[in-house]
Design an enzyme around this catalytic site. Structure first.
Site, PDB file in Angstrom:
ATOM      1  N   ASN A  10       0.894  -1.146   0.091  1.00 12.80           N
ATOM      2  CA  ASN A  10       0.086   0.020  -0.046  1.00 12.80           C
ATOM      3  C   ASN A  10       0.922   1.107   0.022  1.00 12.80           C
ATOM      4  O   ASN A  10       1.464   1.740   1.160  1.00 12.80           O
ATOM      5  CB  ASN A  10      -0.935  -0.099   1.482  1.00 12.80           C
ATOM      6  CG  ASN A  10      -1.729   1.395   1.458  1.00 12.80           C
ATOM      7  OD1 ASN A  10      -1.868   1.890   0.395  1.00 12.80           O
ATOM      8  ND2 ASN A  10      -2.200   1.527   2.536  1.00 12.80           N
ATOM      9  N   TRP A  11       1.004   1.892  -1.156  1.00  9.19           N
ATOM     10  CA  TRP A  11       1.912   2.686  -1.197  1.00  9.19           C
ATOM     11  C   TRP A  11       1.524   4.309  -0.741  1.00  9.19           C
ATOM     12  O   TRP A  11       2.000   5.247  -0.760  1.00  9.19           O
ATOM     13  CB  TRP A  11       2.452   3.079  -2.849  1.00  9.19           C
ATOM     14  CG  TRP A  11       3.298   2.187  -3.342  1.00  9.19           C
ATOM     15  CD1 TRP A  11       4.162   1.353  -2.585  1.00  9.19           C
ATOM     16  CD2 TRP A  11       3.928   2.129  -4.801  1.00  9.19           C
ATOM     17  NE1 TRP A  11       5.112   0.743  -3.486  1.00  9.19           N
ATOM     18  CE2 TRP A  11       4.806   0.995  -4.500  1.00  9.19           C
ATOM     19  CE3 TRP A  11       3.479   2.669  -5.737  1.00  9.19           C
ATOM     20  CZ2 TRP A  11       5.332   0.515  -5.864  1.00  9.19           C
ATOM     21  CZ3 TRP A  11       4.022   2.239  -6.886  1.00  9.19           C
ATOM     22  CH2 TRP A  11       5.004   1.323  -6.919  1.00  9.19           C
ATOM     23  N   LYS A  12       0.013   4.252  -0.378  1.00  9.90           N
ATOM     24  CA  LYS A  12      -0.548   5.535   0.242  1.00  9.90           C
ATOM     25  C   LYS A  12      -0.196   6.406  -0.897  1.00  9.90           C
ATOM     26  O   LYS A  12      -0.210   6.244  -2.033  1.00  9.90           O
ATOM     27  CB  LYS A  12      -0.105   5.845   1.481  1.00  9.90           C
ATOM     28  CG  LYS A  12      -0.240   4.434   2.408  1.00  9.90           C
ATOM     29  CD  LYS A  12      -0.006   4.950   3.866  1.00  9.90           C
ATOM     30  CE  LYS A  12      -0.165   3.435   4.717  1.00  9.90           C
ATOM     31  NZ  LYS A  12      -0.034   3.745   5.961  1.00  9.90           N
ATOM     32  N   HIS A  90      -9.640   1.622   4.371  1.00 12.62           N
ATOM     33  CA  HIS A  90      -8.422   1.886   5.184  1.00 12.62           C
ATOM     34  C   HIS A  90      -8.539   2.573   6.351  1.00 12.62           C
ATOM     35  O   HIS A  90      -9.296   3.732   6.251  1.00 12.62           O
ATOM     36  CB  HIS A  90      -7.148   2.148   4.271  1.00 12.62           C
ATOM     37  CG  HIS A  90      -6.126   2.296   4.862  1.00 12.62           C
ATOM     38  ND1 HIS A  90      -5.371   3.330   5.660  1.00 12.62           N
ATOM     39  CD2 HIS A  90      -4.783   1.336   4.941  1.00 12.62           C
ATOM     40  CE1 HIS A  90      -4.360   2.857   6.176  1.00 12.62           C
ATOM     41  NE2 HIS A  90      -4.026   1.746   5.448  1.00 12.62           N
ATOM     42  N   GLU A  92      -7.045   5.222   7.330  1.00 13.06           N
ATOM     43  CA  GLU A  92      -6.724   6.509   7.177  1.00 13.06           C
ATOM     44  C   GLU A  92      -7.990   7.172   6.332  1.00 13.06           C
ATOM     45  O   GLU A  92      -8.140   8.362   6.827  1.00 13.06           O
ATOM     46  CB  GLU A  92      -5.494   6.766   6.236  1.00 13.06           C
ATOM     47  CG  GLU A  92      -4.177   6.582   6.991  1.00 13.06           C
ATOM     48  CD  GLU A  92      -2.978   5.846   6.468  1.00 13.06           C
ATOM     49  OE1 GLU A  92      -2.995   5.819   5.277  1.00 13.06           O
ATOM     50  OE2 GLU A  92      -2.073   5.292   7.001  1.00 13.06           O
ATOM     51  N   GLU A 162      -5.821  -4.648  10.317  1.00  8.50           N
ATOM     52  CA  GLU A 162      -4.667  -3.901  10.718  1.00  8.50           C
ATOM     53  C   GLU A 162      -5.137  -2.846  11.856  1.00  8.50           C
ATOM     54  O   GLU A 162      -5.871  -2.136  11.807  1.00  8.50           O
ATOM     55  CB  GLU A 162      -4.577  -2.470   9.631  1.00  8.50           C
ATOM     56  CG  GLU A 162      -4.235  -3.264   8.058  1.00  8.50           C
ATOM     57  CD  GLU A 162      -3.545  -2.651   7.224  1.00  8.50           C
ATOM     58  OE1 GLU A 162      -2.624  -2.417   7.165  1.00  8.50           O
ATOM     59  OE2 GLU A 162      -4.332  -1.448   6.758  1.00  8.50           O
ATOM     60  N   GLY A 168       2.266   2.335  10.909  1.00 12.26           N
ATOM     61  CA  GLY A 168       3.240   3.386  10.878  1.00 12.26           C
ATOM     62  C   GLY A 168       3.840   3.822  12.100  1.00 12.26           C
ATOM     63  O   GLY A 168       4.623   4.563  12.204  1.00 12.26           O
ATOM     64  N   SER A 208       2.986  -2.049  10.480  1.00 12.77           N
ATOM     65  CA  SER A 208       4.431  -2.110  10.764  1.00 12.77           C
ATOM     66  C   SER A 208       5.142  -3.452  10.376  1.00 12.77           C
ATOM     67  O   SER A 208       5.767  -4.287  11.117  1.00 12.77           O
ATOM     68  CB  SER A 208       4.974  -1.855  12.324  1.00 12.77           C
ATOM     69  OG  SER A 208       4.457  -0.413  12.560  1.00 12.77           O
ATOM     70  N   GLY A 230       4.763   1.392   4.712  1.00 15.87           N
ATOM     71  CA  GLY A 230       5.967   2.118   4.722  1.00 15.87           C
ATOM     72  C   GLY A 230       7.065   1.227   4.126  1.00 15.87           C
ATOM     73  O   GLY A 230       8.077   1.660   3.491  1.00 15.87           O
TER      74      GLY A 230
HETATM   75  P1  PGA Z   1       2.583   0.371   7.756  1.00 17.15           P
HETATM   76  O1  PGA Z   1       1.152   0.604   7.123  1.00 17.15           O
HETATM   77  O2  PGA Z   1       2.969  -0.734   7.195  1.00 17.15           O
HETATM   78  O3  PGA Z   1       3.374   1.484   7.433  1.00 17.15           O
HETATM   79  O4  PGA Z   1       2.243   0.268   9.014  1.00 17.15           O
HETATM   80  C1  PGA Z   1       0.255  -0.318   6.760  1.00 17.15           C
HETATM   81  C2  PGA Z   1      -0.940   0.394   6.377  1.00 17.15           C
HETATM   82  O5  PGA Z   1      -1.433   1.230   6.583  1.00 17.15           O
HETATM   83  O6  PGA Z   1      -1.557  -0.522   5.288  1.00 17.15           O
END
Ligand code: PGA
Length: 250
Positions: A10-12, A90, A92, A162, A168, A208, A230
């Site tokens: 997931n590159w966001k 997600h 976010e 998640e 993150g 993470s 990330g």
């Molecule tokens: P992260 O993000 O690996 O940076 O914790 C995961 C995600 O939000 O899908």
């Protein structure tokens, strides 16, 4: 060698077209199962010269098919640009953009209608976990997001669990805690859609994920793959993750 776990990046909101195509050109062409959810803008360019087993996806869509929705992007548009799947719900999107499970349900329906596979994300915040609300929150997010979807539709859906406190932060869930929650989610699916659906569905883990913890997490019986934020941005680190998961053919 371990089974092929499903690995989804997931590159966001990261990577220009050039950065995205450069990343893909550096992936080993011996990868087995791999998916990357990328910004809309990079999708089309990345369909050229990608390894055959790499699938591309989007990170959001709008639930209407077209019309006066300034700034939104439809399922048909992302499919047209090369997406085979979309990440929906997600944390976010839920927390920064106030998206609720009702909207996620509409988006899932629209994605399926257009032939996109869906990865539905769910997860509890730290406060919710501390207040012992994890089970309640996950049940609500799961059942409201999947409201009135059939067993057949479920075939096109994967779940990504998640925990928000692990996203993150560099502090992943322990493998044991993750396994317990995945087991519970699978039992929710079984109770509603039956044994076969619960065995077929992919339940991914996120928060993470890094080269050091991929093996332990992905070898848990109810963890069928991972969603990587990330650590998916650097092609060297990400290749290490796919290597450690056993998804690179020798
Ligand atoms: P992260 O993000 O690996 O940076 O914790 C995961 C995600 O939000 O899908």
């Amino acid at each position: 060698m371990s089974k092929d776990v499903r690995i989804v990046a997931n590159w966001k909101m990261n990577k220009t077209i050039r950065e995205a195509t450069d990343f893909i050109s550096k992936l080993p062409n011996t990868i087995a199962v791999l998916s990357i959810a990328m910004p809309f803008t990079a999708l089309h360019a990345c369909t050229k010269n990608k390894p055959p087993l790499l699938s591309l996806g989007a990170q959001n869509i709008y639930f209407e098919s077209h019309g006066p929705f300034t700034g939104e992007t439809s399922a048909e548009m992302v499919k047209d640009a090369g997406a085979e799947f979309v990440i929906l719900g997600h944390s976010e999107r839920r927390h920064i953009f106030s998206e609720d499970s009702g909207a996620v349900n509409k988006k899932i329906r629209q994605a399926l209608l257009c032939g996109l596979e869906v990865i539905l994300c769910i997860g509890e915040t730290l406060t919710q976990r501390d207040e012992n609300k994890t089970v309640e929150v996950l049940r609500e997010q799961l059942f409201e997001s999947l409201f009135e979807l059939t067993e057949e539709q479920l075939d096109q859906i994967s779940i990504a669990y998640e925990p928000v406190w692990a996203i993150g932060t560099g502090k992943p869930s322990t493998a044991q805690m993750a396994q317990e929650t995945h087991f519970m989610l699978r039992s929710f699916i079984r109770d509603k859609w039956g044994q076969v659906a619960s065995e077929k569905i992919f339940i991914l883990h996120g928060g993470s994920i890094k080269p050091e913890n991929i093996q332990e997490l992905s070898s848990q019986p109810d963890i069928d793959g991972v969603l990587v934020g990330g650590a998916s941005l650097d092609v060297g680190v990400f290749t290490q993750i796919i290597q450690n998961a056993g998804n690179i053919k020798k």
